[in-house]
Design a protein around this motif. Structure first.
Motif, PDB file in Angstrom:
ATOM      1  N   GLU A  56       0.826  -1.204   0.000  1.00 57.76           N
ATOM      2  CA  GLU A  56       0.000   0.000   0.000  1.00 57.76           C
ATOM      3  C   GLU A  56       0.863   1.258   0.000  1.00 57.76           C
ATOM      4  OE1 GLU A  56      -3.231   0.153  -0.491  1.00 57.76           O
ATOM      5  OE2 GLU A  56      -3.275  -2.031  -0.660  1.00 57.76           O
ATOM      6  N   ASP A  57       1.958   1.228   0.756  1.00 63.27           N
ATOM      7  CA  ASP A  57       2.875   2.375   0.771  1.00 63.27           C
ATOM      8  C   ASP A  57       3.514   2.571  -0.601  1.00 63.27           C
ATOM      9  OD1 ASP A  57       2.330   2.771   3.445  1.00 63.27           O
ATOM     10  OD2 ASP A  57       4.150   1.767   4.153  1.00 63.27           O
ATOM     11  N   LEU A  58       3.905   1.487  -1.227  1.00 67.34           N
ATOM     12  CA  LEU A  58       4.510   1.567  -2.553  1.00 67.34           C
ATOM     13  C   LEU A  58       3.523   2.114  -3.578  1.00 67.34           C
ATOM     14  CD1 LEU A  58       6.441  -1.842  -2.646  1.00 67.34           C
ATOM     15  CD2 LEU A  58       7.418   0.437  -2.386  1.00 67.34           C
ATOM     16  N   PHE A  59       2.287   1.655  -3.486  1.00 66.10           N
ATOM     17  CA  PHE A  59       1.271   2.126  -4.431  1.00 66.10           C
ATOM     18  C   PHE A  59       1.047   3.624  -4.270  1.00 66.10           C
ATOM     19  CE2 PHE A  59      -2.945   2.931  -6.085  1.00 66.10           C
ATOM     20  CZ  PHE A  59      -2.963   2.180  -7.255  1.00 66.10           C
ATOM     21  N   GLU A  60       0.975   4.074  -3.023  1.00 66.25           N
ATOM     22  CA  GLU A  60       0.737   5.492  -2.761  1.00 66.25           C
ATOM     23  C   GLU A  60       1.893   6.333  -3.301  1.00 66.25           C
ATOM     24  OE1 GLU A  60      -1.907   8.380  -1.340  1.00 66.25           O
ATOM     25  OE2 GLU A  60      -2.153   6.205  -1.487  1.00 66.25           O
ATOM     26  N   LYS A  61       3.116   5.889  -3.065  1.00 62.61           N
ATOM     27  CA  LYS A  61       4.297   6.638  -3.495  1.00 62.61           C
ATOM     28  C   LYS A  61       4.456   6.641  -5.012  1.00 62.61           C
ATOM     29  CE  LYS A  61       9.366   6.388  -3.398  1.00 62.61           C
ATOM     30  NZ  LYS A  61      10.555   5.688  -2.845  1.00 62.61           N
ATOM     31  N   ILE A  62       4.460   5.450  -5.604  1.00 59.63           N
ATOM     32  CA  ILE A  62       4.842   5.309  -7.013  1.00 59.63           C
ATOM     33  C   ILE A  62       3.698   5.606  -7.972  1.00 59.63           C
ATOM     34  CG2 ILE A  62       5.653   3.651  -8.738  1.00 59.63           C
ATOM     35  CD1 ILE A  62       7.195   2.266  -6.409  1.00 59.63           C
ATOM     36  N   ILE A  63       2.496   5.185  -7.625  1.00 54.93           N
ATOM     37  CA  ILE A  63       1.361   5.374  -8.530  1.00 54.93           C
ATOM     38  C   ILE A  63       0.625   6.681  -8.235  1.00 54.93           C
ATOM     39  CG2 ILE A  63      -0.734   4.350  -9.461  1.00 54.93           C
ATOM     40  CD1 ILE A  63       1.942   2.769  -9.913  1.00 54.93           C
ATOM     41  N   ARG A  64       0.248   6.906  -6.985  1.00 52.62           N
ATOM     42  CA  ARG A  64      -0.551   8.090  -6.663  1.00 52.62           C
ATOM     43  C   ARG A  64       0.302   9.370  -6.695  1.00 52.62           C
ATOM     44  NH1 ARG A  64      -4.840   5.744  -3.460  1.00 52.62           N
ATOM     45  NH2 ARG A  64      -5.996   4.510  -5.009  1.00 52.62           N
ATOM     46  N   HIS A  65       1.520   9.312  -6.167  1.00 54.39           N
ATOM     47  CA  HIS A  65       2.371  10.504  -6.114  1.00 54.39           C
ATOM     48  C   HIS A  65       3.381  10.570  -7.258  1.00 54.39           C
ATOM     49  CE1 HIS A  65       0.835  11.988  -2.296  1.00 54.39           C
ATOM     50  NE2 HIS A  65       0.864  10.754  -1.838  1.00 54.39           N
ATOM     51  N   LYS A  66       3.280   9.603  -8.172  1.00 51.44           N
ATOM     52  CA  LYS A  66       4.081   9.620  -9.403  1.00 51.44           C
ATOM     53  C   LYS A  66       5.584   9.741  -9.139  1.00 51.44           C
ATOM     54  CE  LYS A  66       0.451  11.195 -12.510  1.00 51.44           C
ATOM     55  NZ  LYS A  66      -0.640  10.787 -11.612  1.00 51.44           N
ATOM     56  N   ARG A  67       6.042   8.965  -8.176  1.00 48.44           N
ATOM     57  CA  ARG A  67       7.472   8.863  -7.902  1.00 48.44           C
ATOM     58  C   ARG A  67       8.026   7.616  -8.589  1.00 48.44           C
ATOM     59  NH1 ARG A  67       9.471  10.755  -3.102  1.00 48.44           N
ATOM     60  NH2 ARG A  67      11.380   9.681  -3.755  1.00 48.44           N
ATOM     61  N   GLY A  68       9.313   7.365  -8.349  1.00 48.52           N
ATOM     62  CA  GLY A  68       9.918   6.115  -8.782  1.00 48.52           C
ATOM     63  C   GLY A  68      10.342   5.323  -7.559  1.00 48.52           C
ATOM     64  N   GLY A  69      11.404   4.530  -7.714  1.00 54.34           N
ATOM     65  CA  GLY A  69      11.915   3.758  -6.597  1.00 54.34           C
ATOM     66  C   GLY A  69      13.083   2.926  -7.065  1.00 54.34           C
ATOM     67  N   TRP A  70      13.616   2.110  -6.153  1.00 52.29           N
ATOM     68  CA  TRP A  70      14.682   1.206  -6.588  1.00 52.29           C
ATOM     69  C   TRP A  70      14.146  -0.205  -6.685  1.00 52.29           C
ATOM     70  CZ3 TRP A  70      18.799   2.013  -2.159  1.00 52.29           C
ATOM     71  CH2 TRP A  70      18.277   1.602  -0.934  1.00 52.29           C
ATOM     72  N   CYS A  71      15.027  -1.190  -6.925  1.00 56.14           N
ATOM     73  CA  CYS A  71      14.571  -2.517  -7.339  1.00 56.14           C
ATOM     74  C   CYS A  71      13.613  -3.164  -6.350  1.00 56.14           C
ATOM     75  CB  CYS A  71      15.755  -3.442  -7.608  1.00 56.14           C
ATOM     76  SG  CYS A  71      16.676  -3.961  -6.138  1.00 56.14           S
ATOM     77  N   PHE A  72      13.862  -2.986  -5.043  1.00 52.58           N
ATOM     78  CA  PHE A  72      13.012  -3.627  -4.045  1.00 52.58           C
ATOM     79  C   PHE A  72      11.597  -3.056  -4.066  1.00 52.58           C
ATOM     80  CE2 PHE A  72      17.400  -3.448  -2.331  1.00 52.58           C
ATOM     81  CZ  PHE A  72      17.706  -4.780  -2.520  1.00 52.58           C
ATOM     82  N   GLU A  73      11.473  -1.806  -4.483  1.00 49.10           N
ATOM     83  CA  GLU A  73      10.164  -1.174  -4.579  1.00 49.10           C
ATOM     84  C   GLU A  73       9.514  -1.453  -5.932  1.00 49.10           C
ATOM     85  OE1 GLU A  73      10.403   2.968  -2.450  1.00 49.10           O
ATOM     86  OE2 GLU A  73      12.278   2.646  -3.566  1.00 49.10           O
ATOM     87  N   LEU A  74      10.218  -1.123  -7.008  1.00 50.19           N
ATOM     88  CA  LEU A  74       9.635  -1.232  -8.344  1.00 50.19           C
ATOM     89  C   LEU A  74       9.289  -2.671  -8.705  1.00 50.19           C
ATOM     90  CD1 LEU A  74      11.933   1.247 -10.314  1.00 50.19           C
ATOM     91  CD2 LEU A  74       9.709   1.703  -9.258  1.00 50.19           C
ATOM     92  N   ASN A  75      10.219  -3.580  -8.453  1.00 51.72           N
ATOM     93  CA  ASN A  75       9.960  -4.965  -8.841  1.00 51.72           C
ATOM     94  C   ASN A  75       8.943  -5.638  -7.927  1.00 51.72           C
ATOM     95  OD1 ASN A  75      11.395  -5.465 -11.260  1.00 51.72           O
ATOM     96  ND2 ASN A  75      13.324  -5.435 -10.146  1.00 51.72           N
ATOM     97  N   LYS A  76       8.828  -5.186  -6.681  1.00 54.27           N
ATOM     98  CA  LYS A  76       7.778  -5.747  -5.824  1.00 54.27           C
ATOM     99  C   LYS A  76       6.401  -5.303  -6.320  1.00 54.27           C
ATOM    100  CE  LYS A  76       5.928  -6.479  -1.273  1.00 54.27           C
ATOM    101  NZ  LYS A  76       6.179  -6.582   0.186  1.00 54.27           N
ATOM    102  N   LEU A  77       6.255  -4.010  -6.616  1.00 55.48           N
ATOM    103  CA  LEU A  77       4.954  -3.526  -7.056  1.00 55.48           C
ATOM    104  C   LEU A  77       4.567  -4.146  -8.402  1.00 55.48           C
ATOM    105  CD1 LEU A  77       2.887  -1.612  -5.796  1.00 55.48           C
ATOM    106  CD2 LEU A  77       3.748   0.191  -7.292  1.00 55.48           C
ATOM    107  N   PHE A  78       5.547  -4.286  -9.308  1.00 50.95           N
ATOM    108  CA  PHE A  78       5.267  -4.901 -10.609  1.00 50.95           C
ATOM    109  C   PHE A  78       4.900  -6.378 -10.431  1.00 50.95           C
ATOM    110  CE2 PHE A  78       6.736  -6.336 -14.956  1.00 50.95           C
ATOM    111  CZ  PHE A  78       5.757  -5.652 -15.654  1.00 50.95           C
ATOM    112  N   PHE A  79       5.564  -7.050  -9.507  1.00 51.19           N
ATOM    113  CA  PHE A  79       5.232  -8.434  -9.164  1.00 51.19           C
ATOM    114  C   PHE A  79       3.767  -8.534  -8.731  1.00 51.19           C
ATOM    115  CE2 PHE A  79       4.651 -11.576  -5.809  1.00 51.19           C
ATOM    116  CZ  PHE A  79       5.196 -12.738  -6.343  1.00 51.19           C
TER     117      PHE A  79
END
Length: 260
Positions: A56-79
């Motif tokens: 939920e934190d990743l979704f809020e940051k990357i999708i709702r707030h249009k940020r990026g992230g590093w592998c542990f964030e991006l690949n987890k959310l894509f998974f």
């Protein structure tokens, strides 16, 4: 991830096609993700945070707030997106061995997807020299977005080790290796903490932002902006925090409040 969140995620990537369980669709999803959502470590290097790996934190940051992230964030959310869309997925822990002489630790997360009885590596969190598309986990050489990669699968006492090499100046160099078996979230939590806090981590002390585009690549490392477009490269030096904020918005779509 529920249906509404999946739709928001797909819209954030700018993907307009149908979701089909085919290599072609999966490859297009990867390319859309790479072109819309940057690799970035600003939470770590600027705010000295350990990034949350809660979905939920990743979704809020990357999708709702249009940020990026590093592998542990991006690949987890894509998974989580792929799993919610019905893909057969498995997360794997990887050693990034690109241009390293000593044994590299396990410090990278990616996803293995099984499609039509074949396995493919999906990675939307490498940045830089990483493959810009699906990598079939079968012995052979593969052209991916104009770059050549070689895959070697080695049997072992586990489920086999995959070695992926990239062609550079006419020769293949090892890029990554991993045991082709499921990794656990608890393992990534430790890796995530190490990369955020260790002085040995490349990402803990300076900003590293990367975004792949159809024309080339954009990166901001420390104070240097590099824009590669249609075979030409432009390099600029950053002279102020305000200028960096403007570049983050213009070239990477990141809006983050200044610390000044």
């Amino acid at each position: 991830m529920n249906e509404v969140q999946c739709r928001e995620y797909i819209d954030r990537m700018g993907y307009t096609g149908e979701i089909a369980h085919t290599p072609q669709c999966l490859n297009q999803l990867i390319l859309a993700h790479l072109a819309a959502i940057p690799f970035e470590n600003l939470d770590v290097c600027e705010d000295h945070l350990i990034p949350s790996l809660d979905v939920e934190d990743l979704f809020e940051k990357i999708i709702r707030h249009k940020r990026g992230g590093w592998c542990f964030e991006l690949n987890k959310l894509f998974f989580e997106l792929l799993k919610s869309c019905g893909f057969e997925v498995m997360t794997v822990a990887i050693r990034i061995t690109w241009m390293k002489e000593q044994t590299a630790p396990l410090l990278h997360r990616a996803t293995v997807v099984t499609l039509e009885r074949k396995q493919y590596l999906c990675d939307v969190g490498y940045g830089g020299p990483g493959p810009k598309g699906l990598v079939e986990l079968s012995n052979g050489e593969y052209e991916i977005q104009g770059e050549w990669y070689r895959v070697q699968m080695h049997p072992s006492y586990t489920d086999g080790t995959a070695v992926i090499e990239k062609q550079y100046h006419g020769a293949y160099h090892e890029m990554m290796r991993f045991e082709n078996k499921k990794a656990e979230d608890a393992d990534y939590a430790i890796m995530n903490f190490y990369c955020a806090r260790s002085e040995q981590s490349f990402f803990s002390g300076k900003p590293v932002i990367n975004l792949y585009t159809a024309e080339g690549n954009r990166s901001l490392i420390d104070q240097k902006l590099i824009i590669q477009k249609n075979g030409e490269t432009v390099t600029k030096e950053c002279h102020s925090e305000g200028e960096k904020r403007e570049w983050l918005k213009e070239w990477f779509g990141i809006e983050k409040q200044s610390r000044e």
